[in-house]
Design an enzyme around this catalytic site. Sequence first.
Site, PDB file in Angstrom:
ATOM      1  N   SER A 218       0.810  -1.244  -0.240  1.00 62.04           N
ATOM      2  CA  SER A 218       0.012   0.178  -0.126  1.00 62.04           C
ATOM      3  C   SER A 218       0.866   1.246   0.036  1.00 62.04           C
ATOM      4  O   SER A 218       2.116   1.120   0.529  1.00 62.04           O
ATOM      5  CB  SER A 218      -0.827   0.131   1.262  1.00 62.04           C
TER       6      SER A 218
ATOM      7  N   TYR B 101      -1.727  -0.040  11.080  1.00 64.30           N
ATOM      8  CA  TYR B 101      -2.085  -0.449   9.586  1.00 64.30           C
ATOM      9  C   TYR B 101      -0.894  -0.235   8.740  1.00 64.30           C
ATOM     10  O   TYR B 101      -0.343  -1.103   7.868  1.00 64.30           O
ATOM     11  CB  TYR B 101      -3.383   0.104   8.925  1.00 64.30           C
TER      12      TYR B 101
HETATM   13  P1  NDP Z   1     -11.681  -5.819   0.454  1.00 61.49           P
HETATM   14  O1  NDP Z   1     -12.156  -5.709   1.805  1.00 61.49           O
HETATM   15  O2  NDP Z   1     -12.639  -5.632  -0.643  1.00 61.49           O
HETATM   16  O3  NDP Z   1     -11.112  -7.360   0.256  1.00 61.49           O
HETATM   17  C1  NDP Z   1     -10.355  -7.900   1.333  1.00 61.49           C
HETATM   18  C2  NDP Z   1     -10.352  -9.414   1.120  1.00 61.49           C
HETATM   19  O4  NDP Z   1      -9.378  -9.979   1.948  1.00 61.49           O
HETATM   20  C3  NDP Z   1     -11.625 -10.162   1.291  1.00 61.49           C
HETATM   21  O5  NDP Z   1     -11.690 -10.956  -0.005  1.00 61.49           O
HETATM   22  C4  NDP Z   1     -11.520 -10.708   2.581  1.00 61.49           C
HETATM   23  O6  NDP Z   1     -12.297 -12.127   2.347  1.00 61.49           O
HETATM   24  C5  NDP Z   1     -10.097 -11.086   2.689  1.00 61.49           C
HETATM   25  N1  NDP Z   1      -9.566 -11.565   3.837  1.00 61.49           N
HETATM   26  C6  NDP Z   1      -9.734 -10.531   5.002  1.00 61.49           C
HETATM   27  N2  NDP Z   1      -9.375 -11.151   6.106  1.00 61.49           N
HETATM   28  C7  NDP Z   1      -8.842 -12.399   5.816  1.00 61.49           C
HETATM   29  C8  NDP Z   1      -8.567 -13.514   6.352  1.00 61.49           C
HETATM   30  N3  NDP Z   1      -8.140 -13.604   7.771  1.00 61.49           N
HETATM   31  N4  NDP Z   1      -8.364 -15.113   5.818  1.00 61.49           N
HETATM   32  C9  NDP Z   1      -8.583 -14.987   4.353  1.00 61.49           C
HETATM   33  N5  NDP Z   1      -9.183 -13.816   3.658  1.00 61.49           N
HETATM   34  C10 NDP Z   1      -9.179 -12.661   4.493  1.00 61.49           C
HETATM   35  O7  NDP Z   1     -10.389  -4.862   0.408  1.00 61.49           O
HETATM   36  P2  NDP Z   1      -9.565  -4.653  -0.784  1.00 61.49           P
HETATM   37  O8  NDP Z   1      -9.682  -5.575  -1.994  1.00 61.49           O
HETATM   38  O9  NDP Z   1      -9.274  -3.120  -0.928  1.00 61.49           O
HETATM   39  O10 NDP Z   1      -8.044  -5.041  -0.269  1.00 61.49           O
HETATM   40  C11 NDP Z   1      -7.205  -6.054  -0.479  1.00 61.49           C
HETATM   41  C12 NDP Z   1      -5.876  -5.953  -0.049  1.00 61.49           C
HETATM   42  O11 NDP Z   1      -5.338  -4.679  -0.813  1.00 61.49           O
HETATM   43  C13 NDP Z   1      -5.644  -5.554   1.339  1.00 61.49           C
HETATM   44  O12 NDP Z   1      -4.383  -6.078   1.745  1.00 61.49           O
HETATM   45  C14 NDP Z   1      -5.503  -4.271   1.493  1.00 61.49           C
HETATM   46  O13 NDP Z   1      -4.692  -4.086   2.636  1.00 61.49           O
HETATM   47  C15 NDP Z   1      -4.820  -3.760   0.423  1.00 61.49           C
HETATM   48  N6  NDP Z   1      -5.078  -2.330   0.068  1.00 61.49           N
HETATM   49  C16 NDP Z   1      -6.238  -1.869  -0.164  1.00 61.49           C
HETATM   50  C17 NDP Z   1      -6.345  -0.417  -0.774  1.00 61.49           C
HETATM   51  C18 NDP Z   1      -7.786   0.134  -0.826  1.00 61.49           C
HETATM   52  O14 NDP Z   1      -7.640   1.289  -0.608  1.00 61.49           O
HETATM   53  N7  NDP Z   1      -9.048  -0.593  -0.890  1.00 61.49           N
HETATM   54  C19 NDP Z   1      -5.141   0.339  -1.075  1.00 61.49           C
HETATM   55  C20 NDP Z   1      -3.905  -0.452  -0.791  1.00 61.49           C
HETATM   56  C21 NDP Z   1      -4.060  -1.488  -0.455  1.00 61.49           C
HETATM   57  P3  NDP Z   1     -13.153 -12.895   3.352  1.00 61.49           P
HETATM   58  O15 NDP Z   1     -13.843 -11.783   4.225  1.00 61.49           O
HETATM   59  O16 NDP Z   1     -14.288 -13.640   2.686  1.00 61.49           O
HETATM   60  O17 NDP Z   1     -12.107 -13.761   4.299  1.00 61.49           O
HETATM   61  C1  8X3 Z   2      -5.112   1.541   1.736  1.00 65.05           C
HETATM   62  C2  8X3 Z   2      -4.853   2.668   1.489  1.00 65.05           C
HETATM   63  O1  8X3 Z   2      -4.619   5.286   2.322  1.00 65.05           O
HETATM   64  O2  8X3 Z   2      -6.403   3.941   3.341  1.00 65.05           O
HETATM   65  O3  8X3 Z   2      -3.866   0.860   2.112  1.00 65.05           O
HETATM   66  O4  8X3 Z   2      -4.091   3.234   3.958  1.00 65.05           O
HETATM   67  S1  8X3 Z   2      -5.007   3.860   2.811  1.00 65.05           S
END
Ligand code: NDP
Ligand code: 8X3
Length: 270
Positions: free
Chosen positions: A155, A168
């Site tokens: 991120s 985080y």
């Molecule tokens: P979402 O919440 O849309 O998706 C997160 C996914 O992670 C879900 O499929 C969830 O599935 C899974 N997950 C969470 N905890 C667990 C667990 N303990 N075991 C297995 N699966 C898990 O978020 P994003 O798609 O946005 O995020 C994906 C990644 O990208 C994360 O690592 C996040 O930190 C990162 N990210 C996100 C950003 C954003 O602004 N959206 C920006 C930068 C990075 P389920 O609940 O079914 O287990």
């Molecule tokens: C997710 C992006 O800016 O919310 O990693 O931390 S931010």
Amino acid sequence: MSKIVFITGATSGFGEACAYKFAANGYDLILNGRRTERLQELADALEKKYNVAVLQLPFDVRNEKDVFASIQSIPTDWQAIDVLINNAGLALGRDYFEEGDLSDWNTMIDTNVKGFMYVAKAVSQLMVKRHADTGAASSGSASTGSAGHIINLGSVAGKQVYEKGNVYCASKFAVDALNQGMRIDLLRHGIKVTAINPGAAETEFSMVRFKGDKATAKKIYDGLKPLTAEDVAEVIYYCTTLPDHVCINDLSITCIQQADAIYFNRDSTT
Ligand code: NDP
Ligand code: 8X3
């Protein structure tokens, strides 16, 4: 034979968008997440739309035993994983450090750091074995690209700390370090390691972070045209299309209104 992609956190957001993108490009898929009904729906949709094969592998990445048992029990036909998208993760809360919730902290570290490491270790073991079996190691050729590609979801929060981002951000700084460490240690096995570092992207991320508080979650994107999950999936897929000898090591991606983890140019008319 089709290539195989393994995606953690495929039930939503980036993971789900990657599942569609890779399926559209002929990959068979191993899909992980905890919500089994969503995994089933996704598998059904992909099989029907793209005529690909899907192996569902539901587990909680925080559970060390389940992660290793599940990945080690992947059927032989599915073990030649070409791409791992190590994506499952979350933020919980956005609080001043001294007011942070210990349970939120533990969940973030257990998921984003420990779970992330367990999955990467278990899958890299399969990739290393495949590399050895195909003889690439003995020929000293790491350029065959046959050993696999690990794509780690970092991120912009893993590059720069913002107010109330504390734990985080720390978890994503750890991902940054692990991404570098994996690339160094897996170099001799010909495994590509890429970090993708998105900025604000509208997925379920903020709803999870703010525990279902829709208004607060929505406010994060006020005045922005944020990234979509599909934007990020497009970039991730691109990284896997380069020639075998080329690896994107570390890539940050934001919408045009975001410079880094802190600076935004919000437009009240957007
Ligand atoms: P979402 O919440 O849309 O998706 C997160 C996914 O992670 C879900 O499929 C969830 O599935 C899974 N997950 C969470 N905890 C667990 C667990 N303990 N075991 C297995 N699966 C898990 O978020 P994003 O798609 O946005 O995020 C994906 C990644 O990208 C994360 O690592 C996040 O930190 C990162 N990210 C996100 C950003 C954003 O602004 N959206 C920006 C930068 C990075 P389920 O609940 O079914 O287990
Ligand atoms: C997710 C992006 O800016 O919310 O990693 O931390 S931010």
